[in-house]
Scaffold this active site. Structure first.
Site, short mmCIF file in Angstrom:
data_model
loop_
_atom_site.label_atom_id
_atom_site.label_comp_id
_atom_site.label_asym_id
_atom_site.label_seq_id
_atom_site.Cartn_x
_atom_site.Cartn_y
_atom_site.Cartn_z
NE ARG A 80 -2.75 1.11 3.57
CZ ARG A 80 -3.44 0.79 4.65
NH1 ARG A 80 -4.68 0.46 4.40
NH2 ARG A 80 -2.97 0.75 5.81
CE LYS A 183 -2.28 4.78 7.39
NZ LYS A 183 -3.65 5.15 7.82
CD GLU A 219 -11.97 5.53 4.02
OE1 GLU A 219 -11.63 4.53 4.49
OE2 GLU A 219 -11.39 6.43 3.63
#
Ligand SMILES: Cc1ncc(COP(=O)(O)O)c(C=O)c1O
Length: 338
Positions: A80, A183, A219
């Site tokens: 990720r 992220k 989310e």
């Protein structure tokens, strides 16, 4: 083991003995360095400070009942971070380097890994930043990748429980074609206003709908959403949410437990039909949602004041795998200390 009151730990920062660092210069990664310094010396024109060339990861090391210390799906965090690096034009940290640094920093700080009985764990925070100076908007030439660890308390102090969430319509954390799936710190900066308000109003967290139409579920703050109905685990498909490693694992576990899995857009209207709902992520594993309030429309979605049966089963199974008490048939855990 350090003399720490493990059971009163929260999700906060506590200094540990060491962090590990690796620098990217002249197009390549250098050697791993061990540091006891909690501070970084940064150029004032570093791109991480001005243009948000900053990415991070989050995972945990668990002291297990068999005495071993395990980390969970560390290669997924490496992958990720590589994806995030491609997203904001930073060099990728190779998986081997990432894993080696995680092992090293956990072993160096093993006295800070909370005992199993405390319910606490060691949070691992990898950070990648652009360090060289730029005044024009351009990627840096040099980067620092570092990992620190800090012991953190159990997410549910009084045991696994359900919490209220609130839909926000006047703040977006990420745009559909923006950086929501990476992220990067900017997404969290964008969420702080809504997050603070949700906490002030007594909610566990804010809840986002899709930024474009405000019609679909995105989310739950810094966690993915899932709902359960008709023996099916349903989670949103959206270009602006972070691909949660916990959610990915829960989808596999749900199938293993014999329920169906659907990853697709979830319209707000559909929320009414869920028997159970929850937020999922490294911090909580699952944080069941008791009710979800839409302040604008006055609508309240109720999912029950206690964790539902599937949420509980999923939670216990994932925790069991992480703590080595349930067979890890997918090879998700890595023993870092025997
Ligand atoms: C925005 C956001 N969504 C979801 C998650 C959950 O991801 P994971 O399960 O990999 O911790 C996190 C936490 O890392 C997050 O910050």
């Amino acid at each position: 083991m350090k003399n720490i009151e493990w059971s009163s730990l929260t999700f906060g920062y506590m200094a540990t003995d060491y962090n590990v660092r690796c620098y990217y210069r002249n197009g390549k990664w250098g050697e791993i360095e061990v540091s006891s310094d909690e501070y970084l010396k940064l150029h004032m024109a570093a791109t991480c400070l001005h243009y948000g060339q900053e990415a991070f990861e989050g995972l945990k090391a668990y002291r297990c009942p068999d005495g071993k210390v395990r980390v969970f799906r560390v290669e997924e965090n490496a992958a990720r971070l590589q994806n995030t690096s491609r997203g904001i034009v930073m060099p990728e940290v190779p998986t081997d380097l990432f894993v080696e640094m995680v092992k090293k920093v956990v072993r160096l700080n093993q006295e800070f890994i909370p005992p199993y009985e405390s319910g606490a764990s060691l949070y691992i925070r990898p950070l990648l930043i652009g360090t060289s100076a730029q005044v024009g908007v351009r990627p840096a030439e040099e980067y620092c990748f570092l990992i620190f660890v800090t012991p953190v308390g159990p997410y549910f102090k009084g045991g696994f429980c359900a919490n209220p969430y609130v839909i926000v319509r006047d703040v977006d954390r990420a745009a559909p074609l923006g950086t929501g799936m990476y992220k990067v710190g900017g997404n969290y900066a964008a969420s702080l206003r809504a997050n603070r308000r949700a906490h002030e109003q007594g909610y566990a967290s804010e809840f986002y709908l899709d930024a474009k139409e405000k019609k679909y579920v995105d989310e739950c703050g810094a966690a993915n959403f899932f709902g359960i109905k008709n023996n099916t685990y349903i989670t949103p498909k959206s270009s602006s949410i972070l691909p949660s490693i916990t959610n990915k694992s829960l989808m596999t576990i749900a199938e293993d437990l014999g329920i169906k899995v659907e990853r697709r857009p979830i319209s707000e209207d559909e929320l009414d039909s869920f028997e159970e709902a929850g937020a999922c992520g490294t911090a909580a594993v699952i944080s069941p949602i008791s009710h979800l309030d839409d302040m604008t429309t006055g609508k309240v979605y109720n999912f029950g004041d206690k964790p539902g049966p599937w949420s509980t089963k999923l939670y216990e199974t994932l925790r069991g795998i992480q703590y080595g008490t349930i067979e890890d048939k997918h090879g998700w855990t890595m023993v870092v200390i025997e």
